[in-house]
Write a protein that holds these residues in place. Structure first.
Motif, mmCIF file in Angstrom:
data_model
loop_
_atom_site.group_PDB
_atom_site.id
_atom_site.type_symbol
_atom_site.label_atom_id
_atom_site.label_comp_id
_atom_site.label_asym_id
_atom_site.label_seq_id
_atom_site.Cartn_x
_atom_site.Cartn_y
_atom_site.Cartn_z
ATOM 1 N N ALA A 34 -3.437 3.832 -2.180
ATOM 2 C CA ALA A 34 -4.357 4.337 -1.190
ATOM 3 C C ALA A 34 -4.754 5.687 -1.226
ATOM 4 O O ALA A 34 -5.840 6.192 -0.925
ATOM 5 C CB ALA A 34 -3.922 4.076 0.265
ATOM 6 N N GLY A 35 -3.965 6.625 -1.863
ATOM 7 C CA GLY A 35 -4.213 7.961 -1.823
ATOM 8 C C GLY A 35 -3.334 8.760 -2.634
ATOM 9 O O GLY A 35 -2.084 8.398 -2.826
ATOM 10 N N ALA A 36 -3.738 9.918 -3.172
ATOM 11 C CA ALA A 36 -2.865 10.826 -4.011
ATOM 12 C C ALA A 36 -2.892 12.208 -3.471
ATOM 13 O O ALA A 36 -3.948 12.916 -3.279
ATOM 14 C CB ALA A 36 -3.293 10.637 -5.383
ATOM 15 N N ILE A 37 -1.793 12.627 -3.028
ATOM 16 C CA ILE A 37 -1.542 14.133 -2.550
ATOM 17 C C ILE A 37 -0.917 15.072 -3.439
ATOM 18 O O ILE A 37 -0.072 15.048 -3.985
ATOM 19 C CB ILE A 37 -0.719 13.931 -1.322
ATOM 20 C CG1 ILE A 37 -1.327 13.055 -0.120
ATOM 21 C CG2 ILE A 37 -0.648 15.369 -0.479
ATOM 22 C CD1 ILE A 37 -0.628 12.812 1.152
ATOM 23 N N MET A 38 -1.791 16.006 -3.668
ATOM 24 C CA MET A 38 -1.203 17.357 -4.764
ATOM 25 C C MET A 38 -1.348 18.482 -4.052
ATOM 26 O O MET A 38 -2.327 19.115 -3.668
ATOM 27 C CB MET A 38 -2.200 17.001 -5.898
ATOM 28 C CG MET A 38 -2.236 15.822 -6.816
ATOM 29 S SD MET A 38 -3.793 15.702 -7.958
ATOM 30 C CE MET A 38 -4.835 14.721 -6.685
ATOM 31 N N ILE A 39 0.160 18.932 -3.974
ATOM 32 C CA ILE A 39 0.443 20.181 -3.273
ATOM 33 C C ILE A 39 0.660 21.221 -4.411
ATOM 34 O O ILE A 39 1.418 21.360 -5.070
ATOM 35 C CB ILE A 39 1.687 19.989 -2.601
ATOM 36 C CG1 ILE A 39 1.499 18.822 -1.446
ATOM 37 C CG2 ILE A 39 1.925 21.329 -1.672
ATOM 38 C CD1 ILE A 39 2.886 18.611 -0.756
ATOM 39 N N GLN A 40 -0.490 22.359 -4.381
ATOM 40 C CA GLN A 40 -0.447 23.186 -5.404
ATOM 41 C C GLN A 40 -0.049 22.657 -6.892
ATOM 42 O O GLN A 40 0.985 23.123 -7.336
ATOM 43 C CB GLN A 40 0.359 24.339 -5.079
ATOM 44 C CG GLN A 40 0.036 25.095 -3.847
ATOM 45 C CD GLN A 40 0.982 26.160 -3.120
ATOM 46 O OE1 GLN A 40 2.224 25.849 -2.911
ATOM 47 N NE2 GLN A 40 0.515 27.335 -3.217
ATOM 48 N N THR B 40 0.893 -1.220 0.045
ATOM 49 C CA THR B 40 0.193 0.089 0.064
ATOM 50 C C THR B 40 0.956 1.330 -0.082
ATOM 51 O O THR B 40 1.715 1.381 1.022
ATOM 52 C CB THR B 40 -0.909 0.086 1.286
ATOM 53 O OG1 THR B 40 -1.810 -1.159 1.218
ATOM 54 C CG2 THR B 40 -1.606 1.307 1.275
ATOM 55 N N HIS B 41 0.568 1.990 -0.770
ATOM 56 C CA HIS B 41 1.524 3.391 -1.072
ATOM 57 C C HIS B 41 0.570 4.495 -1.557
ATOM 58 O O HIS B 41 -0.749 4.493 -1.517
ATOM 59 C CB HIS B 41 2.300 3.246 -2.175
ATOM 60 C CG HIS B 41 3.528 2.435 -1.965
ATOM 61 N ND1 HIS B 41 4.849 2.759 -1.286
ATOM 62 C CD2 HIS B 41 3.592 0.861 -2.229
ATOM 63 C CE1 HIS B 41 5.491 1.556 -1.425
ATOM 64 N NE2 HIS B 41 4.888 0.462 -1.814
ATOM 65 N N PHE B 42 1.343 5.749 -1.283
ATOM 66 C CA PHE B 42 0.710 7.265 -1.378
ATOM 67 C C PHE B 42 1.468 7.622 -2.302
ATOM 68 O O PHE B 42 2.753 7.664 -2.412
ATOM 69 C CB PHE B 42 0.349 7.974 -0.146
ATOM 70 C CG PHE B 42 -0.648 7.262 0.901
ATOM 71 C CD1 PHE B 42 -0.207 6.395 1.579
ATOM 72 C CD2 PHE B 42 -1.973 8.035 0.726
ATOM 73 C CE1 PHE B 42 -1.171 5.807 2.425
ATOM 74 C CE2 PHE B 42 -2.766 7.408 1.699
ATOM 75 C CZ PHE B 42 -2.604 6.024 2.483
ATOM 76 N N LEU B 43 0.845 8.543 -3.357
ATOM 77 C CA LEU B 43 1.494 9.308 -4.214
ATOM 78 C C LEU B 43 1.601 10.599 -3.717
ATOM 79 O O LEU B 43 0.359 11.299 -3.088
ATOM 80 C CB LEU B 43 1.123 9.275 -5.726
ATOM 81 C CG LEU B 43 1.079 8.052 -6.388
ATOM 82 C CD1 LEU B 43 0.605 8.109 -7.971
ATOM 83 C CD2 LEU B 43 2.706 7.921 -6.777
ATOM 84 N N LEU C 72 -11.901 10.050 -15.865
ATOM 85 C CA LEU C 72 -11.193 9.817 -14.334
ATOM 86 C C LEU C 72 -11.747 8.126 -14.396
ATOM 87 O O LEU C 72 -12.822 7.893 -14.415
ATOM 88 C CB LEU C 72 -11.955 10.554 -13.376
ATOM 89 C CG LEU C 72 -11.207 11.923 -13.093
ATOM 90 C CD1 LEU C 72 -12.030 12.602 -11.835
ATOM 91 C CD2 LEU C 72 -9.496 11.798 -12.833
ATOM 92 N N ALA C 73 -10.834 7.268 -14.182
ATOM 93 C CA ALA C 73 -10.847 5.955 -14.225
ATOM 94 C C ALA C 73 -11.932 5.666 -12.805
ATOM 95 O O ALA C 73 -11.697 6.346 -11.871
ATOM 96 C CB ALA C 73 -9.735 5.042 -14.007
ATOM 97 N N GLU C 74 -12.612 4.488 -12.690
ATOM 98 C CA GLU C 74 -13.545 4.133 -11.755
ATOM 99 C C GLU C 74 -12.648 4.220 -10.385
ATOM 100 O O GLU C 74 -13.020 4.720 -9.190
ATOM 101 C CB GLU C 74 -14.188 3.281 -12.026
ATOM 102 C CG GLU C 74 -15.137 2.553 -10.811
ATOM 103 C CD GLU C 74 -16.107 1.541 -11.094
ATOM 104 O OE1 GLU C 74 -16.738 0.964 -10.145
ATOM 105 O OE2 GLU C 74 -15.959 0.928 -12.223
ATOM 106 N N ALA C 75 -11.416 3.569 -10.480
ATOM 107 C CA ALA C 75 -10.533 3.256 -9.386
ATOM 108 C C ALA C 75 -9.731 4.436 -8.965
ATOM 109 O O ALA C 75 -8.689 4.296 -8.076
ATOM 110 C CB ALA C 75 -9.565 1.872 -9.538
ATOM 111 N N PHE C 76 -9.917 5.846 -9.312
ATOM 112 C CA PHE C 76 -9.173 6.717 -9.079
ATOM 113 C C PHE C 76 -9.146 6.935 -7.551
ATOM 114 O O PHE C 76 -10.317 6.840 -7.044
ATOM 115 C CB PHE C 76 -9.705 8.178 -9.910
ATOM 116 C CG PHE C 76 -8.707 9.284 -9.549
ATOM 117 C CD1 PHE C 76 -7.654 9.574 -10.642
ATOM 118 C CD2 PHE C 76 -8.608 10.137 -8.619
ATOM 119 C CE1 PHE C 76 -6.475 10.477 -10.516
ATOM 120 C CE2 PHE C 76 -7.769 11.330 -8.357
ATOM 121 C CZ PHE C 76 -6.783 11.311 -9.631
ATOM 122 N N PRO C 77 -7.672 6.985 -6.905
ATOM 123 C CA PRO C 77 -7.862 6.920 -5.190
ATOM 124 C C PRO C 77 -8.261 8.287 -4.817
ATOM 125 O O PRO C 77 -8.339 9.342 -5.438
ATOM 126 C CB PRO C 77 -6.371 6.732 -5.095
ATOM 127 C CG PRO C 77 -5.704 7.592 -6.283
ATOM 128 C CD PRO C 77 -6.437 7.269 -7.536
#
Length: 239
Positions: A101-107, A66-69, A162-167
């Motif tokens: 498990a998740g995608a973090i987008m900073i600005q 399990t990872h996060f971007l 956006l794909a159905e599985a987009f985190p």
């Protein structure tokens, strides 16, 4: 003087910020090839490169991890595009060996052909990103003849896939960031398509604020990232 030379101190500050993330909370910080690099061939191939370098692609059949971007500015753009590619491939066979498990987008560095109100009002709020610099970066990155309405750049609106599985996503928005209108449109698009999204608003923040530890919002952002990761890591472990 090149644009890269102008940012030597800023790049060092970003390295320090990654160190703070690793020291305080995260086990591993992986940095794939940057989205925009003068030495790279023209064309939006960075998401594919990152997909491979972060082991999101198919590989030896080992226990899924399990990872996060997470990414800032152009890295935030890459996070969206890699997450979309991963989500599109998640139903493939053999299955992808990594759980996202998740995608973090900073600005995140998003855009489009028309100029937004924030781009006009906050043009000089930060020397880190200006309209002139943004235009330069997109020219360096996009294929000849492409506009900023290219799907890698313009990731909001009714026509975006956006794909159905987009985190689940976390989007960080700065109150003095000239890109903030694009961030608002992106969040609206995610919500309209039924995706889980958490917005972290830093009302007094300019683009790249997190690289300056003396700013209160910089430390708060790390705490917000911890909360997001903890929430979605625990949810993902139940799947």
């Amino acid at each position: 003087m090149t644009l890269v030379d102008d940012f030597s101190e800023y790049v060092a500050a970003l390295d320090d910020y990654n160190g703070r993330l690793a020291d305080d909370y995260f086990d591993h910080i992986h940095s794939p090839t940057g989205l925009i690099a003068r030495s790279s061939p023209k064309g939006p191939s960075a998401p594919d490169t990152s997909l491979s370098s972060t082991s999101l692609d198919h590989g030896p059949q080992v226990a899924p991890q399990t990872h996060f971007l997470a990414g800032d500015s152009s890295g935030g753009n890459m996070v969206h595009n890699v997450a979309q590619r991963w989500a599109s491939m998640s139903a493939a066979s053999p299955p992808i060996r990594l759980r996202l498990a998740g995608a973090i987008m900073i600005q995140p560095f998003f855009g489009g052909e028309e100029q937004t109100e924030a781009e006009m009002v906050f043009e000089k709020a930060s020397r880190i990103i200006t309209i002139v610099r943004a235009d330069h970066y997109w020219r360096e990155f996009l294929p000849e003849g492409a506009t900023r309405d290219h799907p890698v750049v313009r990731v909001c609106g009714d026509g975006v896939e956006l794909a159905e599985a987009f985190p689940p996503a976390m989007v960080v928005v700065g109150g003095f960031d000239l890109l903030k209108d694009w961030h608002a449109r992106y969040v609206e698009t995610l919500r309209r398509k039924g995706k889980v999204v958490r917005v972290v608003e830093c009302r007094d923040a300019f683009h790249g604020f997190y690289a300056f530890p003396e700013l209160a919002d910089s430390g708060k952002l790390i705490e917000d990232m911890k909360l997001f990761v903890d929430e979605h890591r625990s949810k993902h472990s139940l799947l």
